[in-house]
Design a protein around this motif. Structure first.
Motif, PDB file in Angstrom:
ATOM      1  N   ALA A  34       0.833  -1.209   0.000  1.00 14.23           N
ATOM      2  CA  ALA A  34       0.000   0.000   0.000  1.00 14.23           C
ATOM      3  C   ALA A  34       0.862   1.251   0.000  1.00 14.23           C
ATOM      4  O   ALA A  34       0.514   2.257  -0.633  1.00 14.23           O
ATOM      5  CB  ALA A  34      -0.932  -0.004   1.217  1.00 14.23           C
ATOM      6  N   GLY A  35       2.005   1.197   0.693  1.00 15.03           N
ATOM      7  CA  GLY A  35       2.916   2.343   0.723  1.00 15.03           C
ATOM      8  C   GLY A  35       3.552   2.609  -0.626  1.00 15.03           C
ATOM      9  O   GLY A  35       3.705   3.766  -1.034  1.00 15.03           O
ATOM     10  N   ALA A  36       3.920   1.536  -1.342  1.00 15.17           N
ATOM     11  CA  ALA A  36       4.486   1.709  -2.690  1.00 15.17           C
ATOM     12  C   ALA A  36       3.451   2.326  -3.621  1.00 15.17           C
ATOM     13  O   ALA A  36       3.760   3.232  -4.411  1.00 15.17           O
ATOM     14  CB  ALA A  36       4.954   0.360  -3.232  1.00 15.17           C
ATOM     15  N   LEU A  37       2.210   1.862  -3.521  1.00 17.55           N
ATOM     16  CA  LEU A  37       1.132   2.419  -4.339  1.00 17.55           C
ATOM     17  C   LEU A  37       0.923   3.895  -4.028  1.00 17.55           C
ATOM     18  O   LEU A  37       0.817   4.732  -4.934  1.00 17.55           O
ATOM     19  CB  LEU A  37      -0.157   1.624  -4.089  1.00 17.55           C
ATOM     20  CG  LEU A  37      -1.333   1.898  -5.005  1.00 17.55           C
ATOM     21  CD1 LEU A  37      -1.033   1.448  -6.420  1.00 17.55           C
ATOM     22  CD2 LEU A  37      -2.580   1.206  -4.486  1.00 17.55           C
ATOM     23  N   ALA A  38       0.896   4.227  -2.732  1.00 11.64           N
ATOM     24  CA  ALA A  38       0.694   5.621  -2.326  1.00 11.64           C
ATOM     25  C   ALA A  38       1.858   6.498  -2.765  1.00 11.64           C
ATOM     26  O   ALA A  38       1.649   7.622  -3.235  1.00 11.64           O
ATOM     27  CB  ALA A  38       0.513   5.695  -0.805  1.00 11.64           C
ATOM     28  N   ALA A  39       3.087   5.994  -2.645  1.00 15.10           N
ATOM     29  CA  ALA A  39       4.266   6.796  -2.998  1.00 15.10           C
ATOM     30  C   ALA A  39       4.258   7.165  -4.481  1.00 15.10           C
ATOM     31  O   ALA A  39       4.509   8.310  -4.856  1.00 15.10           O
ATOM     32  CB  ALA A  39       5.537   6.042  -2.639  1.00 15.10           C
ATOM     33  N   VAL A  40       3.951   6.183  -5.336  1.00 17.89           N
ATOM     34  CA  VAL A  40       3.958   6.440  -6.778  1.00 17.89           C
ATOM     35  C   VAL A  40       2.870   7.445  -7.152  1.00 17.89           C
ATOM     36  O   VAL A  40       3.116   8.411  -7.885  1.00 17.89           O
ATOM     37  CB  VAL A  40       3.776   5.118  -7.564  1.00 17.89           C
ATOM     38  CG1 VAL A  40       3.577   5.396  -9.047  1.00 17.89           C
ATOM     39  CG2 VAL A  40       4.976   4.226  -7.366  1.00 17.89           C
ATOM     40  N   TRP A  41       1.654   7.241  -6.636  1.00 20.46           N
ATOM     41  CA  TRP A  41       0.550   8.139  -7.010  1.00 20.46           C
ATOM     42  C   TRP A  41       0.696   9.520  -6.374  1.00 20.46           C
ATOM     43  O   TRP A  41       0.277  10.514  -6.963  1.00 20.46           O
ATOM     44  CB  TRP A  41      -0.799   7.504  -6.656  1.00 20.46           C
ATOM     45  CG  TRP A  41      -1.189   6.440  -7.629  1.00 20.46           C
ATOM     46  CD1 TRP A  41      -1.196   5.092  -7.420  1.00 20.46           C
ATOM     47  CD2 TRP A  41      -1.608   6.628  -8.983  1.00 20.46           C
ATOM     48  NE1 TRP A  41      -1.590   4.443  -8.556  1.00 20.46           N
ATOM     49  CE2 TRP A  41      -1.858   5.352  -9.528  1.00 20.46           C
ATOM     50  CE3 TRP A  41      -1.794   7.751  -9.789  1.00 20.46           C
ATOM     51  CZ2 TRP A  41      -2.290   5.160 -10.844  1.00 20.46           C
ATOM     52  CZ3 TRP A  41      -2.227   7.567 -11.103  1.00 20.46           C
ATOM     53  CH2 TRP A  41      -2.465   6.290 -11.615  1.00 20.46           C
ATOM     54  N   LEU A  42       1.293   9.589  -5.181  1.00 25.39           N
ATOM     55  CA  LEU A  42       1.550  10.910  -4.588  1.00 25.39           C
ATOM     56  C   LEU A  42       2.562  11.687  -5.422  1.00 25.39           C
ATOM     57  O   LEU A  42       2.396  12.888  -5.656  1.00 25.39           O
ATOM     58  CB  LEU A  42       2.068  10.762  -3.152  1.00 25.39           C
ATOM     59  CG  LEU A  42       1.014  10.616  -2.071  1.00 25.39           C
ATOM     60  CD1 LEU A  42       1.673  10.298  -0.737  1.00 25.39           C
ATOM     61  CD2 LEU A  42       0.163  11.862  -1.949  1.00 25.39           C
ATOM     62  N   ALA A  65      -4.245  -5.730   1.745  1.00 27.69           N
ATOM     63  CA  ALA A  65      -3.722  -4.865   0.679  1.00 27.69           C
ATOM     64  C   ALA A  65      -4.687  -4.698  -0.494  1.00 27.69           C
ATOM     65  O   ALA A  65      -4.834  -3.591  -1.008  1.00 27.69           O
ATOM     66  CB  ALA A  65      -2.368  -5.388   0.202  1.00 27.69           C
ATOM     67  N   PRO A  66      -5.381  -5.763  -0.960  1.00 30.33           N
ATOM     68  CA  PRO A  66      -6.330  -5.540  -2.061  1.00 30.33           C
ATOM     69  C   PRO A  66      -7.459  -4.579  -1.696  1.00 30.33           C
ATOM     70  O   PRO A  66      -7.869  -3.756  -2.517  1.00 30.33           O
ATOM     71  CB  PRO A  66      -6.872  -6.944  -2.354  1.00 30.33           C
ATOM     72  CG  PRO A  66      -5.799  -7.865  -1.903  1.00 30.33           C
ATOM     73  CD  PRO A  66      -5.203  -7.191  -0.695  1.00 30.33           C
ATOM     74  N   SER A  67      -7.954  -4.654  -0.462  1.00 24.51           N
ATOM     75  CA  SER A  67      -8.992  -3.708  -0.025  1.00 24.51           C
ATOM     76  C   SER A  67      -8.451  -2.291   0.030  1.00 24.51           C
ATOM     77  O   SER A  67      -9.140  -1.337  -0.313  1.00 24.51           O
ATOM     78  CB  SER A  67      -9.512  -4.104   1.366  1.00 24.51           C
ATOM     79  OG  SER A  67     -10.096  -5.368   1.327  1.00 24.51           O
ATOM     80  N   ALA A  68      -7.198  -2.159   0.451  1.00 23.12           N
ATOM     81  CA  ALA A  68      -6.566  -0.837   0.505  1.00 23.12           C
ATOM     82  C   ALA A  68      -6.394  -0.270  -0.894  1.00 23.12           C
ATOM     83  O   ALA A  68      -6.618   0.916  -1.135  1.00 23.12           O
ATOM     84  CB  ALA A  68      -5.213  -0.936   1.209  1.00 23.12           C
ATOM     85  N   LEU A  76      -3.871   3.357   3.324  1.00 24.00           N
ATOM     86  CA  LEU A  76      -2.819   2.993   4.298  1.00 24.00           C
ATOM     87  C   LEU A  76      -3.375   2.501   5.636  1.00 24.00           C
ATOM     88  O   LEU A  76      -2.933   1.461   6.134  1.00 24.00           O
ATOM     89  CB  LEU A  76      -1.862   4.167   4.497  1.00 24.00           C
ATOM     90  CG  LEU A  76      -0.947   4.470   3.309  1.00 24.00           C
ATOM     91  CD1 LEU A  76      -0.110   5.709   3.577  1.00 24.00           C
ATOM     92  CD2 LEU A  76      -0.040   3.281   3.006  1.00 24.00           C
ATOM     93  N   PRO A  77      -4.362   3.197   6.262  1.00 28.25           N
ATOM     94  CA  PRO A  77      -4.903   2.640   7.512  1.00 28.25           C
ATOM     95  C   PRO A  77      -5.651   1.325   7.308  1.00 28.25           C
ATOM     96  O   PRO A  77      -5.714   0.501   8.224  1.00 28.25           O
ATOM     97  CB  PRO A  77      -5.847   3.735   8.032  1.00 28.25           C
ATOM     98  CG  PRO A  77      -5.972   4.737   6.968  1.00 28.25           C
ATOM     99  CD  PRO A  77      -4.874   4.539   5.995  1.00 28.25           C
ATOM    100  N   ILE A  78      -6.175   1.111   6.098  1.00 27.61           N
ATOM    101  CA  ILE A  78      -6.827  -0.174   5.817  1.00 27.61           C
ATOM    102  C   ILE A  78      -5.776  -1.277   5.772  1.00 27.61           C
ATOM    103  O   ILE A  78      -5.968  -2.360   6.321  1.00 27.61           O
ATOM    104  CB  ILE A  78      -7.618  -0.097   4.488  1.00 27.61           C
ATOM    105  CG1 ILE A  78      -8.760   0.919   4.607  1.00 27.61           C
ATOM    106  CG2 ILE A  78      -8.176  -1.461   4.103  1.00 27.61           C
ATOM    107  CD1 ILE A  78      -9.451   1.241   3.302  1.00 27.61           C
ATOM    108  N   ALA A  79      -4.642  -0.992   5.100  1.00 27.11           N
ATOM    109  CA  ALA A  79      -3.561  -1.976   5.033  1.00 27.11           C
ATOM    110  C   ALA A  79      -2.950  -2.246   6.399  1.00 27.11           C
ATOM    111  O   ALA A  79      -2.522  -3.371   6.687  1.00 27.11           O
ATOM    112  CB  ALA A  79      -2.482  -1.484   4.067  1.00 27.11           C
ATOM    113  N   ALA A  80      -2.923  -1.221   7.248  1.00 25.98           N
ATOM    114  CA  ALA A  80      -2.378  -1.389   8.604  1.00 25.98           C
ATOM    115  C   ALA A  80      -3.376  -2.060   9.546  1.00 25.98           C
ATOM    116  O   ALA A  80      -3.059  -2.303  10.709  1.00 25.98           O
ATOM    117  CB  ALA A  80      -1.969  -0.029   9.166  1.00 25.98           C
TER     118      ALA A  80
END
Length: 198
Positions: A10-18, A70-73, A138-142
């Motif tokens: 989820a962090g990799a996904l967030a980093a790229v899109w951010l 992770a899929p839900s996130a 991210l909170p969903i993945a955590a």
């Protein structure tokens, strides 16, 4: 799968899109046609990378045994990412091709019409909303927020809704201002009547 692995995905996904959302915001501020073309190319690479990570999330979680959040996130960003891939990427390609027309004169200032196209809301808003949605994942993945049925989910949806509205209004106002600058020379120029016609 454990929570750390979910957070990495989820962090990799967030980093790229951010990174894509921030670069999209800076796209209209390019000083030259070459810089605009380079930024548009980098943004295209980030969008493709974001889509690749999005596809990789269910593949990786399917290969690794155990329960995964992770899929839900990642699902939180699915709809805006789809708009990016169908509409924003097309507009981004047009901006890159428009800037590429000045390849023989790379230091040419960005024409106002091309700058307005780089600030088009249909390009900026989906990119920035996708970045915001990945943060929501991210909170969903955590496993801090359980989906569905969490009270926090309703609050998060409300906050994201207000943020999306603010992003949309900001992008529309910016595009409108840049569009007016593109049309301003037309309004100021007056056709000159040749002396022999007077």
């Amino acid at each position: 799968m454990n929570t750390v692995a979910d957070l990495i995905l989820a962090g990799a996904l967030a980093a790229v899109w951010l990174a894509a959302g921030l670069l999209a915001d800076r796209l209209p501020a390019a000083r030259s046609a070459r810089e605009l073309r380079r930024r548009a190319g980098s943004l295209t690479v980030l969008v493709v990378a974001g889509a690749s990570v999005f596809v990789a999330v269910p593949v990786v979680t399917g290969l690794v045994p155990g329960d995964s959040a992770a899929p839900s996130a990642a699902l939180a960003s699915a709809i805006p990412a789809l708009i990016v891939l169908t509409a924003s990427l097309h507009l981004l390609g047009r901006v890159r091709r428009g800037a590429g027309a000045f390849v023989s004169a790379p230091h040419t200032p960005v024409p106002p019409g091309l700058r307005a196209a780089a600030a088009h809301p249909l390009m900026l808003v989906p990119l920035q909303v996708t970045a915001l949605a990945t943060l929501l994942g991210l909170p969903i993945a955590a496993r801090v927020v359980e989906v569905p049925g969490a009270d926090l989910a309703g609050i998060a949806i409300t906050v994201v809704g207000v943020a999306v509205l603010a992003i949309g209004v900001r992008a529309a106002l910016r595009h409108s201002r840049l569009s007016l600058l593109a049309l301003a020379p037309l309004g100021r120029s007056r056709p000159r009547v040749p002396a022999n016609i007077r």
